[in-house]
Scaffold this active site. Structure first.
Site, PDB file in Angstrom:
ATOM      1  N   GLU A 138      22.416  62.331  80.806  1.00 20.27           N
ATOM      2  CA  GLU A 138      22.103  62.886  79.681  1.00 20.27           C
ATOM      3  C   GLU A 138      22.076  64.484  79.718  1.00 20.27           C
ATOM      4  OE1 GLU A 138      19.297  61.180  76.742  1.00 20.27           O
ATOM      5  OE2 GLU A 138      18.052  62.679  77.617  1.00 20.27           O
ATOM      6  N   TYR A 176      31.600  66.296  83.413  1.00 16.93           N
ATOM      7  CA  TYR A 176      31.510  65.075  83.224  1.00 16.93           C
ATOM      8  C   TYR A 176      32.439  64.162  82.624  1.00 16.93           C
ATOM      9  CZ  TYR A 176      26.567  66.832  83.724  1.00 16.93           C
ATOM     10  OH  TYR A 176      25.604  67.435  84.075  1.00 16.93           O
TER      11      TYR A 176
END
Length: 152
Positions: free
Chosen positions: A108, A119
């Site tokens: 997150e 990511y």
């Protein structure tokens, strides 16, 4: 003699902007490290494990449960950013988590975090959003974005 908690906190203190409230305290990290299924990786200035007595240039902290693992924190000391250390840590996180049996990896991040490109580079996809999760003192709250990577 520096220990691994010292190394993690050295990077944490340098890398996390206090305005966002994302950094963990020494107590929080220490408590996490003694919990079962919590793992960490350290990277020296060349991306490999730091040598005895040397500070780390980066770290990753994760927690596993069943066939999932969550990347809780990842950071690179700003003095060593742009050298591929974040990529090395991400690759090592993915490999070691999958070696432990994880088939889904989660993380997150704060909306607008520049690490999003890292990511996505490793195949993480946006799967959710928590509105106004990050409270920034008197600043505008920011959303948290959840990402997942499925084992291929």
């Amino acid at each position: 003699m520096i220990d691994d908690l010292d190394r993690i906190m050295h990077v944490m203190d340098a890398a996390f902007d206090p305005a966002y409230g994302e950094a963990w305290s020494r107590g929080q990290v220490g408590d996490a490290l003694v919990m079962p299924n919590t793992y960490y990786l350290l990277a020296g200035i060349d991306g490999s494990d730091p040598q005895e007595g040397q500070q780390a240039a980066g770290f990753a902290l994760s927690r596993g449960a069943a066939d999932e693992e969550e990347l809780l924190l990842i950071a690179v000391d700003p003095a060593h950013q742009g050298k591929g250390i974040g990529s090395i840590l991400m690759q090592r996180f993915i490999e070691t988590a999958q070696d432990r049996g994880a088939v889904r990896l989660f993380l997150e991040m704060r909306d607008g975090n520049s690490a999003e490109s890292l990511y996505r580079k490793y195949g993480f996809d946006n799967v959710g959003r928590r509105k106004h999760y990050y409270r920034r003192g008197m600043g505008t709250p920011l959303d948290a974005i959840t990402f997942v990577l499925h084992k291929k």
